[in-house]
Design an enzyme around this catalytic site. Structure first.
Site, mmCIF file in Angstrom:
data_model
loop_
_atom_site.group_PDB
_atom_site.id
_atom_site.type_symbol
_atom_site.label_atom_id
_atom_site.label_comp_id
_atom_site.label_asym_id
_atom_site.label_seq_id
_atom_site.Cartn_x
_atom_site.Cartn_y
_atom_site.Cartn_z
ATOM 1 C CB SER A 85 75.041 52.077 -7.166
ATOM 2 O OG SER A 85 74.448 50.813 -7.292
ATOM 3 C CB CYS A 116 77.876 47.657 -17.994
ATOM 4 S SG CYS A 116 78.465 47.010 -16.411
ATOM 5 C CB CYS A 163 70.540 51.625 -15.338
ATOM 6 S SG CYS A 163 71.432 50.121 -15.488
ATOM 7 C CB CYS A 217 73.459 42.289 -14.197
ATOM 8 S SG CYS A 217 74.829 42.732 -13.123
ATOM 9 C CB CYS A 274 71.277 45.263 -16.315
ATOM 10 S SG CYS A 274 71.901 46.929 -16.568
ATOM 11 C CB SER A 303 73.506 46.159 -7.276
ATOM 12 O OG SER A 303 73.312 47.508 -7.576
ATOM 13 C CG LEU A 304 72.658 41.357 -1.790
ATOM 14 C CD1 LEU A 304 74.172 41.361 -1.627
ATOM 15 C CD2 LEU A 304 71.998 41.301 -0.408
ATOM 16 N N GLY A 357 76.921 51.599 -16.542
ATOM 17 C CA GLY A 357 78.295 51.209 -16.214
ATOM 18 C C GLY A 357 78.478 50.779 -14.771
ATOM 19 C CB CYS A 394 70.819 58.996 -11.811
ATOM 20 S SG CYS A 394 71.373 57.348 -12.190
ATOM 21 C CD GLU A 404 69.856 55.697 -20.244
ATOM 22 O OE1 GLU A 404 69.544 54.885 -21.102
ATOM 23 O OE2 GLU A 404 69.505 55.620 -19.050
#
Ligand code: SAH
Ligand code: SF4
Length: 375
Positions: free
Chosen positions: A214, A124, A356, A128, A131, A237-238, A182, A117, A96
């Site tokens: 990021s 990935c 994402c 997470c 996601c 990305s916290l 990713g 983006c 994407e």
């Protein structure tokens, strides 16, 4: 597992690497300048278009290089100002690329600021829990040429709406964020090679300060990026202000917990002398408490970082919920009262599954359903 395409992408070459290949194929090295003029300022879609080159060289380029390593499959437009572009790779994988338009007062939408983006991997490995990109694991890294090709394809599309910039040979966008599918720092070498091409005067001449990478927090690579001479911007990305919360939703935190991540972020900020961004997705009952807001404020102040709050975008099949507007407001106000600069991003493109990896996941499901019903 690297994918070996039939022909390498022309967008992965530099004047040095292309020059070597030209010379070993019996073509003069000085043609490099003309070829790069066609590739970036003029976005040539094939070697045939390069009319000031001898026919033998055009044939050699066509036989040896791919000019469209990523192939746009049509845009999906949200009712707001986000467009998602699905691009197909030579092995059939889908990635994407998102175009986000921020309209400016008094000018038409075509003149708005455009942020692109880009993706860096197919899938990935970081998994997470919230996601869509991580749901089916990692398939492969994108090559340097595939990363650059995504941007060239966007320019080819946008040029029609923006002939002025196209005529000047400039990129048809204002910012790049490496926030698509990713983990960018897990494909460090290909990404950096791609961004150097985008930055080079013979490429797009696009300033490193307008490029944000990021990461979910790959500490050794943050430290490596801090040493790069080009000053890219960094977003972390916290998504959790304590190890307890991060461990629950981000497996990467078990390897690189906050006591390693925060000092690495500090090294980066010191080295580049500019503000970091902390990305924080708000997920109901996971990280949206006032206690988390207080702890996040402490981290943000320590790092002199800006906080970007993103209300969670629902992913089909995952249990997480976006907090109410009241809870979102309470969180951002707490941060601001503690002296932190924070923005609450109303997720653009929510109505086209913008977060994402979501559009790709949906398309891939459709394709496999079609394949099943066709068999
Ligand atoms: N791997 C990198 C970059 C890609 S993810 C990283 O994690 O930073 C880009 C951003 O989208 C990250 O901040 C990620 O946490 C966020 N994101 C992922 N899924 C989301 C969702 N469902 N809703 C809102 N943001 C999401
Ligand atoms: Fe990978 Fe980033 Fe998604 Fe985590 S949020 S699974 S690191 S793409």
């Amino acid at each position: 597992m690297a994918f070996k395409p039939e022909k390498p992408s022309i967008h992965g070459e530099t004047p040095d690497t292309l020059g070597e290949r030209l010379v070993s194929a019996g073509h003069p090295r000085y043609r490099v300048g003309q070829i790069f003029e066609w590739i970036y300022p003029r976005r040539a879609e094939s070697a045939e278009a390069m009319t000031n080159l001898p026919a033998s060289l055009r044939t050699w380029l066509s036989d040896n290089y791919d000019f469209s390593a990523t192939d746009p499959m049509g845009k999906k437009t949200a009712s707001d100002i986000t467009q998602k572009l699905l691009q197909k790779l030579r092995d059939g994988s889908l990635i994407e690329t998102v175009i986000i338009r921020a309209p400016m007062e008094g000018v038409g939408q075509d003149k708005s600021r455009r942020t692109i983006c880009i993706s860096t991997q197919v899938g990935c490995a970081y998994g997470c829990k919230f996601c869509a990109s991580g749901l089916e694991g990692w398939k492969r890294d994108l090559s340097t040429g595939e990363i650059v090709s995504q941007l060239v394809q966007v320019c080819r599309i946008e040029d029609q709406a923006d002939p002025t910039r196209a005529a000047q040979g400039l990129a048809s966008f204002d910012n790049i964020v490496v926030m698509g599918m990713g983990e960018p720092l897990a494909n460090y070498d290909n990404l950096l090679a791609a961004l150097r091409i985008v930055n080079a005067p013979w490429g797009f001449g696009f300033g490193a300060r307008r490029i944000t990478i990021s990461t979910s927090g790959v500490v050794p690579k943050i430290l490596k990026l801090a040493e790069e001479p080009l000053g890219f911007r960094l977003a972390i990305s916290l998504h959790g202000a304590t190890n307890e919360v991060r461990n629950q939703i981000m497996p990467v935190n078990r390897k690189y917990p906050l006591e390693e991540l925060i000092p690495a972020a500090k090294v980066f900020a010191r080295q580049h002398g500019r503000m970091l961004t902390l990305e924080f997705i708000l997920i109901q009952d996971i990280n949206d408490s006032l206690e988390q807001a207080n702890k996040l404020a402490t981290i943000a102040r320590e790092l002199h970082a800006h906080v970007n709050l993103i209300p969670y975008n629902k992913v089909e099949g995952l249990p997480w919920v976006r907090p109410s507007l009241t809870r979102q407001d309470r969180f951002v106000k707490t941060l601001r009262a503690l002296g932190v600069t924070a923005t609450l991003r109303r997720e653009k493109g929510h109505d086209i599954d913008a977060a994402c990896g979501q559009l790709r996941l949906q398309k891939q499901k459709e394709l496999s359903q079609e394949a099943e019903s066709g068999s």
